[in-house]
Design a protein around this motif. Structure first.
Motif, PDB file in Angstrom:
ATOM      1  N   GLU A  22       0.857  -1.197   0.000  1.00  0.00           N
ATOM      2  CA  GLU A  22       0.000   0.000   0.000  1.00  0.00           C
ATOM      3  C   GLU A  22       0.890   1.244   0.000  1.00  0.00           C
ATOM      4  OE1 GLU A  22      -3.433   0.668   0.452  1.00  0.00           O
ATOM      5  OE2 GLU A  22      -3.723  -1.425  -0.165  1.00  0.00           O
ATOM      6  N   PRO A  23       0.638   2.190  -0.895  1.00  0.00           N
ATOM      7  CA  PRO A  23       1.415   3.434  -0.809  1.00  0.00           C
ATOM      8  C   PRO A  23       0.968   4.266   0.393  1.00  0.00           C
ATOM      9  CG  PRO A  23      -0.225   3.580  -2.564  1.00  0.00           C
ATOM     10  CD  PRO A  23      -0.341   2.190  -1.998  1.00  0.00           C
ATOM     11  N   GLY A  24       1.925   4.606   1.266  1.00  0.00           N
ATOM     12  CA  GLY A  24       1.627   5.459   2.422  1.00  0.00           C
ATOM     13  C   GLY A  24       1.594   6.920   1.998  1.00  0.00           C
ATOM     14  N   GLU A  27       3.783   8.597  -0.846  1.00  0.00           N
ATOM     15  CA  GLU A  27       4.393   7.517  -1.637  1.00  0.00           C
ATOM     16  C   GLU A  27       3.578   7.209  -2.896  1.00  0.00           C
ATOM     17  OE1 GLU A  27       6.646   4.855   1.750  1.00  0.00           O
ATOM     18  OE2 GLU A  27       4.654   4.218   1.132  1.00  0.00           O
ATOM     19  N   GLY A  71      -0.256   7.713  -3.012  1.00  0.00           N
ATOM     20  CA  GLY A  71      -0.574   7.811  -1.591  1.00  0.00           C
ATOM     21  C   GLY A  71      -1.109   9.196  -1.275  1.00  0.00           C
ATOM     22  N   HIS A  72      -1.579   9.366  -0.035  1.00  0.00           N
ATOM     23  CA  HIS A  72      -2.169  10.626   0.389  1.00  0.00           C
ATOM     24  C   HIS A  72      -1.190  11.784   0.194  1.00  0.00           C
ATOM     25  CE1 HIS A  72      -4.970  13.189   2.466  1.00  0.00           C
ATOM     26  NE2 HIS A  72      -3.977  13.642   3.215  1.00  0.00           N
ATOM     27  N   VAL A 125       6.582   0.186  -3.634  1.00  0.00           N
ATOM     28  CA  VAL A 125       6.233   1.549  -3.208  1.00  0.00           C
ATOM     29  C   VAL A 125       7.515   2.292  -2.863  1.00  0.00           C
ATOM     30  CG1 VAL A 125       3.921   1.028  -2.338  1.00  0.00           C
ATOM     31  CG2 VAL A 125       5.880   0.852  -0.793  1.00  0.00           C
TER      32      VAL A 125
END
Ligand code: ZN
Ligand code: ZN
Length: 337
Positions: A22-24, A27, A71-72, A125
């Protein structure tokens, strides 16, 4: 996703099915298209170096693919953009080295395929800012070797301060050396390629080397001193005797650039009188910055460099490592996903 995983320093890599990461925040998730196999990946898998990675991990730091998810908070990259994943996977941006333009010396850095999972996987990622954009004019086949072999030798030629008509000796013409020859030419150098394999020397000649020395038959020190000595010698072959030859091939005022890392943390001795009286320099050079990589891509897009590489499937990772270790590979292996 499928990934090639190092489970222990004494076992072959294992192809495993892992969850897609999962991209944080900050990222990107990259879907891999190609990934080069660098000698460093083999040292990582064998735990050869003083600072070892921690299994299980995924090697690979010549990854090229498309951004699949953001990511966010990511604004600097977009979905679908093609990017490269290099050894420098993160640097802090705030320390003295980063601020001085030497992010490759950052003590907080993450290294793809070593301290964090790398590109021998269908997805990876990394921080968006460290996913370097790949220009359209550079194929993913070519972009992979440029991402480590290219940027590393480009930087070595820069820190060696190669000027037009400098005699530049390249010790070791493999994955890195085939690009070092070309960057030395681009900088205006007269290039002397040194290797022990005639096939690699023939490749160096095709890529623009001016003089060839087969070190298995000819003493490279005597041969290069006969040309007047090297202004710059780049040590890519990772063994102490080759590095010592590279030092002794220098002329007065010459610069030795150390790049290749041996498996055994070897040391070389520098004769102090010769070094001082000859005004010689010994310089360590580690990969290159994101700007250096952008420059490497720009040169390739402009048609100034050529890549010599063969493609393999990721499933063939252990056979590919054997091929590299046996010296059968002319320059680079690239995994195609
Ligand atoms: Zn590498
Ligand atoms: Zn830093």
């Amino acid at each position: 996703m499928r990934a090639a995983v190092v489970t222990s320093f004494t076992a072959p890599l294992e192809i495993q099915e892992l969850p897609i990461p999962e991209p944080g925040p900050g990222e990107v998730l990259v879907r891999m298209e190609t990934s080069g196999l660098c000698h460093t990946d083999i040292h990582a898998a064998h735990g050869d170096w003083p600072v070892r990675p921690t299994p299980p991990f995924v090697p690979g730091h010549e990854g090229v693919g498309h951004v699949e998810r953001l990511g966010h908070g990511v604004t600097e990259r977009s979905v679908g953009q093609r990017v490269a994943i290099a050894w420098l996977g993160y640097a802090c941006g705030a320390c003295r080295h980063c601020i001085a333009g030497w992010e490759t010396l950052c003590e907080q850095q993450h290294n793809s395929g070593y301290s964090v999972n790398g590109s021998f996987a269908e997805y990876a990622v990394l921080p968006a800012a460290f996913a370097t954009p790949v220009p359209d004019a550079v194929s993913s086949h070519d972009a992979a070797p440029l991402t480590c072999a290219g940027v590393t030798t480009f930087k070595a030629i820069k820190v060696g301060r190669v000027a037009p008509a400098d005699k530049v000796a390249i010790f070791g013409v493999g994955g890195l050396g085939h690009l070092a020859v070309q960057y030395a030419r681009i900088a205006g150098g007269i290039v002397i390629a040194v290797d022990v394999e005639d096939t690699k020397l023939a490749m160096a000649r095709d890529l623009g080397a001016d003089h060839l020395v087969n070190a298995s038959r000819t003493d490279p020190v005597a041969a290069i001193q006969a040309f007047g000595g090297a202004d710059v010698a780049v040590a890519l072959a990772a063994n102490a005797s080759s590095v010592e030859q590279a030092y002794r091939s220098l002329g007065r005022g010459g610069r030795l650039v150390l790049v290749g890392l041996p498996a055994d943390n070897a040391a070389v001795s520098v004769p102090i009188f010769d070094c001082v009286l000859g005004g010689k320099q010994v310089i360590g050079s580690i990969v290159g910055t994101r700007n250096d990589l952008a420059d490497v891509f720009a040169l390739h897009a402009a048609g100034r460099t050529k890549i010599v590489a063969v493609e393999r499937k990721l499933d063939e990772v252990n056979e590919a490592i054997d091929e590299v270790l046996s010296g059968e590979v002319p320059a680079r292996i690239v995994f195609r996903f």
